[in-house]
Design a protein around this motif. Sequence first.
Motif, PDB file in Angstrom:
ATOM      1  N   ARG A   1       0.852  -1.183   0.000  1.00 18.15           N
ATOM      2  CA  ARG A   1       0.000   0.000   0.000  1.00 18.15           C
ATOM      3  C   ARG A   1       0.890   1.236   0.000  1.00 18.15           C
ATOM      4  O   ARG A   1       1.592   1.527   0.955  1.00 18.15           O
ATOM      5  CB  ARG A   1      -0.902  -0.008   1.231  1.00 18.15           C
ATOM      6  CG  ARG A   1      -1.792   1.212   1.369  1.00 18.15           C
ATOM      7  CD  ARG A   1      -2.847   1.309   0.296  1.00 18.15           C
ATOM      8  NE  ARG A   1      -3.840   0.236   0.416  1.00 18.15           N
ATOM      9  CZ  ARG A   1      -4.960   0.190  -0.299  1.00 18.15           C
ATOM     10  NH1 ARG A   1      -5.225   1.116  -1.200  1.00 18.15           N
ATOM     11  NH2 ARG A   1      -5.805  -0.812  -0.150  1.00 18.15           N
TER      12      ARG A   1
ATOM     13  N   SER B   1       0.314   4.514  -0.059  1.00 13.60           N
ATOM     14  CA  SER B   1      -0.021   5.741   0.645  1.00 13.60           C
ATOM     15  C   SER B   1       0.400   5.767   2.105  1.00 13.60           C
ATOM     16  O   SER B   1       0.596   6.850   2.667  1.00 13.60           O
ATOM     17  CB  SER B   1      -1.533   5.994   0.563  1.00 13.60           C
ATOM     18  OG  SER B   1      -2.246   4.946   1.209  1.00 13.60           O
ATOM     19  N   CYS B   2       0.560   4.597   2.734  1.00 15.55           N
ATOM     20  CA  CYS B   2       0.798   4.608   4.179  1.00 15.55           C
ATOM     21  C   CYS B   2       1.923   3.678   4.627  1.00 15.55           C
ATOM     22  O   CYS B   2       2.070   3.419   5.817  1.00 15.55           O
ATOM     23  CB  CYS B   2      -0.488   4.250   4.926  1.00 15.55           C
ATOM     24  SG  CYS B   2      -1.132   2.613   4.541  1.00 15.55           S
TER      25      CYS B   2
ATOM     26  N   VAL C   1      -0.942   6.464  -6.531  1.00 13.74           N
ATOM     27  CA  VAL C   1      -1.742   6.396  -5.309  1.00 13.74           C
ATOM     28  C   VAL C   1      -3.225   6.441  -5.638  1.00 13.74           C
ATOM     29  O   VAL C   1      -4.025   5.710  -5.047  1.00 13.74           O
ATOM     30  CB  VAL C   1      -1.353   7.542  -4.350  1.00 13.74           C
ATOM     31  CG1 VAL C   1      -2.293   7.569  -3.146  1.00 13.74           C
ATOM     32  CG2 VAL C   1       0.083   7.383  -3.879  1.00 13.74           C
TER      33      VAL C   1
ATOM     34  N   PHE D   1      -6.436   5.089  -1.164  1.00 10.89           N
ATOM     35  CA  PHE D   1      -5.901   5.247   0.187  1.00 10.89           C
ATOM     36  C   PHE D   1      -6.351   4.126   1.119  1.00 10.89           C
ATOM     37  O   PHE D   1      -5.781   3.939   2.181  1.00 10.89           O
ATOM     38  CB  PHE D   1      -6.345   6.594   0.777  1.00 10.89           C
ATOM     39  CG  PHE D   1      -5.570   7.773   0.256  1.00 10.89           C
ATOM     40  CD1 PHE D   1      -4.365   8.146   0.822  1.00 10.89           C
ATOM     41  CD2 PHE D   1      -6.042   8.516  -0.814  1.00 10.89           C
ATOM     42  CE1 PHE D   1      -3.640   9.227   0.353  1.00 10.89           C
ATOM     43  CE2 PHE D   1      -5.335   9.608  -1.302  1.00 10.89           C
ATOM     44  CZ  PHE D   1      -4.131   9.965  -0.715  1.00 10.89           C
TER      45      PHE D   1
ATOM     46  N   THR E   1      -4.700  10.272   4.511  1.00 12.26           N
ATOM     47  CA  THR E   1      -5.937   9.948   3.801  1.00 12.26           C
ATOM     48  C   THR E   1      -6.251  10.964   2.710  1.00 12.26           C
ATOM     49  O   THR E   1      -7.292  10.855   2.059  1.00 12.26           O
ATOM     50  CB  THR E   1      -7.126   9.881   4.784  1.00 12.26           C
ATOM     51  OG1 THR E   1      -7.217  11.127   5.493  1.00 12.26           O
ATOM     52  CG2 THR E   1      -6.944   8.747   5.780  1.00 12.26           C
TER      53      THR E   1
ATOM     54  N   LEU F   1      -0.287  13.413   2.281  1.00 12.13           N
ATOM     55  CA  LEU F   1       0.766  12.557   1.737  1.00 12.13           C
ATOM     56  C   LEU F   1       1.889  13.388   1.156  1.00 12.13           C
ATOM     57  O   LEU F   1       3.080  13.065   1.324  1.00 12.13           O
ATOM     58  CB  LEU F   1       0.187  11.629   0.671  1.00 12.13           C
ATOM     59  CG  LEU F   1       1.170  10.678  -0.011  1.00 12.13           C
ATOM     60  CD1 LEU F   1       1.854   9.767   0.993  1.00 12.13           C
ATOM     61  CD2 LEU F   1       0.463   9.849  -1.084  1.00 12.13           C
TER      62      LEU F   1
END
Length: 274
Positions: A145, A147-148, A168, A173, A185, A190
Amino acid sequence: MQNIKPPGAKGPAPTGTVERVLAILEQLAHQPEGIALGELADELGLPRSACHRLLAELARCGYVRQVREQGDYLLTTRMPALGLSFLGGAGIVDIAQPIIDRLAEASGELVRLALVDGDSLVFVAKAQGARTGLRYDPDMGIDVRLSCSAGGHAWLMTLGEERAIELVARQGFGTPAQFGPAAPTTFKALRQVLEEDRARGWSMIVEQYAPGMTAMAAPVMRRGQGVAVITIAGPLLRLTEVRMQALGKALLQASHELALASTGSPLFNGARGR
């Protein structure tokens, strides 16, 4: 590489035969003790008759077996053997494992290598440095993932803003319940994280990917492109921000060593990330 949804993630059910087969294999990869037909079909949103038919074909080809008559289904070793053969033939183990092992020993935490593959980032090798206490070891082989995760941020920080946003946006998200309380989010949030990562030279997350967990990552660069990332991850109680700052130099050294060694494997090829 197509993004098949990971276990627990809800989304559109696979439709085509190939997509359904891949979804079944990926789901079984996260169920080493086996899973019942009904549960598997429900997880993937497939009709039970279609799921049963595909499992029967996979069993006939030697990739799946049933524990007993009308029992759970699980993968055979044929699929893992294919993956190991591919990575071994590409030189990943010979090139990367000694570097990963040294960093795991120095950090005392989980160290992993992820390769850029098209629009995805996939973990392919790891070393566990923790000998006692909590050992953090999330899923291998699934799309990261972006984004995080520390690995995702380390790759995104090497890209232009337009390309990073595109990747992304395509992946999404996710929902807050799936990740940590500090997970970005929005693109604005980001973007700020990536600016801090670029200034530092490596990414750092605290409770973004999972509650109570931290991670750091550095890109492996080849011909001006990020072709892989190397990460260190562990529990917040042990891998604190101060500890991560202290490990920054060792992390960057490992990424530099991987970049120098990358010419020995066709998988470390910038063209894979276009």
